[in-house]
Motif scaffolding. Sequence first.
Motif, PDB file in Angstrom:
ATOM      1  N   ALA A  41       0.859  -1.176   0.000  1.00 36.89           N
ATOM      2  CA  ALA A  41       0.000   0.000   0.000  1.00 36.89           C
ATOM      3  C   ALA A  41       0.897   1.229   0.000  1.00 36.89           C
ATOM      4  N   ARG A  42       0.577   2.182  -0.869  1.00 37.61           N
ATOM      5  CA  ARG A  42       1.370   3.404  -0.998  1.00 37.61           C
ATOM      6  C   ARG A  42       0.474   4.607  -0.784  1.00 37.61           C
ATOM      7  N   ILE A  43       1.033   5.643  -0.146  1.00 35.61           N
ATOM      8  CA  ILE A  43       0.355   6.923   0.025  1.00 35.61           C
ATOM      9  C   ILE A  43       0.964   7.878  -0.991  1.00 35.61           C
ATOM     10  N   VAL A  44       0.113   8.457  -1.824  1.00 33.24           N
ATOM     11  CA  VAL A  44       0.560   9.417  -2.835  1.00 33.24           C
ATOM     12  C   VAL A  44      -0.068  10.763  -2.501  1.00 33.24           C
ATOM     13  N   ASN A  45       0.775  11.796  -2.438  1.00 33.91           N
ATOM     14  CA  ASN A  45       0.300  13.161  -2.224  1.00 33.91           C
ATOM     15  C   ASN A  45       1.300  14.119  -2.861  1.00 33.91           C
ATOM     16  N   ASN A  46       1.138  15.400  -2.634  1.00 35.87           N
ATOM     17  CA  ASN A  46       2.032  16.386  -3.252  1.00 35.87           C
ATOM     18  C   ASN A  46       3.442  16.338  -2.669  1.00 35.87           C
ATOM     19  N   ILE A  47       3.601  15.811  -1.488  1.00 35.38           N
ATOM     20  CA  ILE A  47       4.935  15.683  -0.895  1.00 35.38           C
ATOM     21  C   ILE A  47       5.649  14.477  -1.490  1.00 35.38           C
ATOM     22  N   HIS A  48       4.947  13.362  -1.564  1.00 36.34           N
ATOM     23  CA  HIS A  48       5.497  12.113  -2.098  1.00 36.34           C
ATOM     24  C   HIS A  48       4.759  11.794  -3.397  1.00 36.34           C
ATOM     25  N   THR A  49       5.216  12.372  -4.488  1.00 31.56           N
ATOM     26  CA  THR A  49       4.495  12.251  -5.754  1.00 31.56           C
ATOM     27  C   THR A  49       4.592  10.838  -6.347  1.00 31.56           C
ATOM     28  N   GLU A  50       5.660  10.128  -6.075  1.00 32.77           N
ATOM     29  CA  GLU A  50       5.790   8.761  -6.579  1.00 32.77           C
ATOM     30  C   GLU A  50       5.188   7.748  -5.616  1.00 32.77           C
ATOM     31  N   GLY A  51       4.801   8.200  -4.461  1.00 31.32           N
ATOM     32  CA  GLY A  51       4.211   7.323  -3.467  1.00 31.32           C
ATOM     33  C   GLY A  51       5.243   6.841  -2.474  1.00 31.32           C
ATOM     34  N   LEU A  52       4.786   6.654  -1.261  1.00 28.30           N
ATOM     35  CA  LEU A  52       5.645   6.187  -0.188  1.00 28.30           C
ATOM     36  C   LEU A  52       5.029   4.912   0.368  1.00 28.30           C
ATOM     37  N   ARG A  53       5.799   3.825   0.401  1.00 25.78           N
ATOM     38  CA  ARG A  53       5.257   2.553   0.872  1.00 25.78           C
ATOM     39  C   ARG A  53       4.931   2.675   2.350  1.00 25.78           C
ATOM     40  N   GLU A  54       3.666   2.495   2.684  1.00 27.25           N
ATOM     41  CA  GLU A  54       3.200   2.648   4.054  1.00 27.25           C
ATOM     42  C   GLU A  54       2.674   1.351   4.644  1.00 27.25           C
ATOM     43  N   GLY A  55       2.643   0.276   3.876  1.00 29.71           N
ATOM     44  CA  GLY A  55       2.175  -0.987   4.421  1.00 29.71           C
ATOM     45  C   GLY A  55       2.483  -2.137   3.496  1.00 29.71           C
ATOM     46  N   ILE A  56       2.610  -3.315   4.084  1.00 30.90           N
ATOM     47  CA  ILE A  56       2.858  -4.525   3.313  1.00 30.90           C
ATOM     48  C   ILE A  56       1.966  -5.622   3.881  1.00 30.90           C
ATOM     49  N   GLY A  57       1.328  -6.359   2.995  1.00 30.59           N
ATOM     50  CA  GLY A  57       0.450  -7.443   3.406  1.00 30.59           C
ATOM     51  C   GLY A  57       1.058  -8.782   3.044  1.00 30.59           C
ATOM     52  N   ILE A  58       1.265  -9.620   4.042  1.00 27.51           N
ATOM     53  CA  ILE A  58       1.850 -10.938   3.825  1.00 27.51           C
ATOM     54  C   ILE A  58       1.296 -11.886   4.878  1.00 27.51           C
ATOM     55  N   PHE A  59       1.102 -13.147   4.508  1.00 37.89           N
ATOM     56  CA  PHE A  59       0.545 -14.172   5.394  1.00 37.89           C
ATOM     57  C   PHE A  59      -0.806 -13.748   5.981  1.00 37.89           C
ATOM     58  N   GLY A  60      -1.612 -13.043   5.211  1.00 35.70           N
ATOM     59  CA  GLY A  60      -2.958 -12.689   5.628  1.00 35.70           C
ATOM     60  C   GLY A  60      -3.057 -11.505   6.564  1.00 35.70           C
ATOM     61  N   ILE A  61      -1.967 -10.807   6.823  1.00 32.41           N
ATOM     62  CA  ILE A  61      -1.976  -9.667   7.741  1.00 32.41           C
ATOM     63  C   ILE A  61      -1.312  -8.481   7.049  1.00 32.41           C
ATOM     64  N   VAL A  62      -1.804  -7.274   7.328  1.00 32.52           N
ATOM     65  CA  VAL A  62      -1.233  -6.062   6.746  1.00 32.52           C
ATOM     66  C   VAL A  62      -0.429  -5.358   7.833  1.00 32.52           C
ATOM     67  N   ILE A  63       0.852  -5.186   7.571  1.00 29.31           N
ATOM     68  CA  ILE A  63       1.754  -4.563   8.531  1.00 29.31           C
ATOM     69  C   ILE A  63       1.975  -3.116   8.089  1.00 29.31           C
ATOM     70  N   PRO A  64       1.567  -2.124   8.920  1.00 21.05           N
ATOM     71  CA  PRO A  64       1.736  -0.729   8.526  1.00 21.05           C
ATOM     72  C   PRO A  64       3.116  -0.183   8.902  1.00 21.05           C
ATOM     73  N   PHE A  65       3.568   0.791   8.114  1.00 21.31           N
ATOM     74  CA  PHE A  65       4.784   1.549   8.403  1.00 21.31           C
ATOM     75  C   PHE A  65       4.422   3.027   8.421  1.00 21.31           C
ATOM     76  N   LEU A  66       3.329   3.373   9.068  1.00 22.79           N
ATOM     77  CA  LEU A  66       2.774   4.716   8.986  1.00 22.79           C
ATOM     78  C   LEU A  66       3.548   5.696   9.848  1.00 22.79           C
ATOM     79  N   ASN A  67       3.642   6.909   9.342  1.00 18.09           N
ATOM     80  CA  ASN A  67       4.186   8.028  10.088  1.00 18.09           C
ATOM     81  C   ASN A  67       3.316   9.236   9.756  1.00 18.09           C
ATOM     82  N   TYR A  68       2.861   9.927  10.766  1.00 15.22           N
ATOM     83  CA  TYR A  68       1.931  11.035  10.563  1.00 15.22           C
ATOM     84  C   TYR A  68       2.546  12.140   9.701  1.00 15.22           C
ATOM     85  N   ASP A  69       3.857  12.288   9.752  1.00 15.98           N
ATOM     86  CA  ASP A  69       4.524  13.331   8.964  1.00 15.98           C
ATOM     87  C   ASP A  69       4.477  13.052   7.469  1.00 15.98           C
TER      88      ASP A  69
END
Length: 189
Positions: A117-145
């Motif tokens: 899962a990628r978050i795309v906005n004006n700061i990260h135009t190419e997208g920033l990977r914010e989560g990965i789903g493996i073995f039936g679970i989604v692991i987030p790498f979220l940062n509010y900034d």
Amino acid sequence: MEPTNRSTYKKQNMSSEFTNSCLGKLIILAVIVVILLIVAVATVPSEEETRVQMEDNIRECIQDNYEKRCDPVDEVFNNIRRPFTEADTTFNDKEIMEMFNRNNRLEVYRHTLYSTARIVNNIHTEGLREGIGIFGIVIPFLNYDDFLMTEGNVRGKNHDRIMKDAAEPEDLGDNPMLKPYHYKGNPDD
């Protein structure tokens, strides 16, 4: 093989010889890896499931940082707990999530062994990977900034220039009067 003493000589069976050999250990490792790959392929979260879990994780991240910003260590521990919890339903976040969805876009990609899962906005135009789903679970790498929550004028309300001219330093002369450093106005002290 056991010691050469004929009274205690005992031959190992084929399975113990196979597991103790280097080739046997490599084959066992390869079988375990193949089994894990088959399980990973079978349990990759779908795009819809990844999107739903990531939206819940984003909602939790916004709720955690709404009143008081978390430091980086808290964000790591929050990301560890988020796959196992759900967002607070009593928190009125409809306006905040509308603002998030207006300024950010969540893109989900499904790969063979995992989904991202990628978050795309004006700061990260190419997208920033914010989560990965493996073995039936989604692991987030979220940062509010990484979220773009508001957009506004860069120039301010009066449309000032972005780069202001540098002010020229004042010429203080040879002996400037540094009154705060003089004792009771006496320039000699």
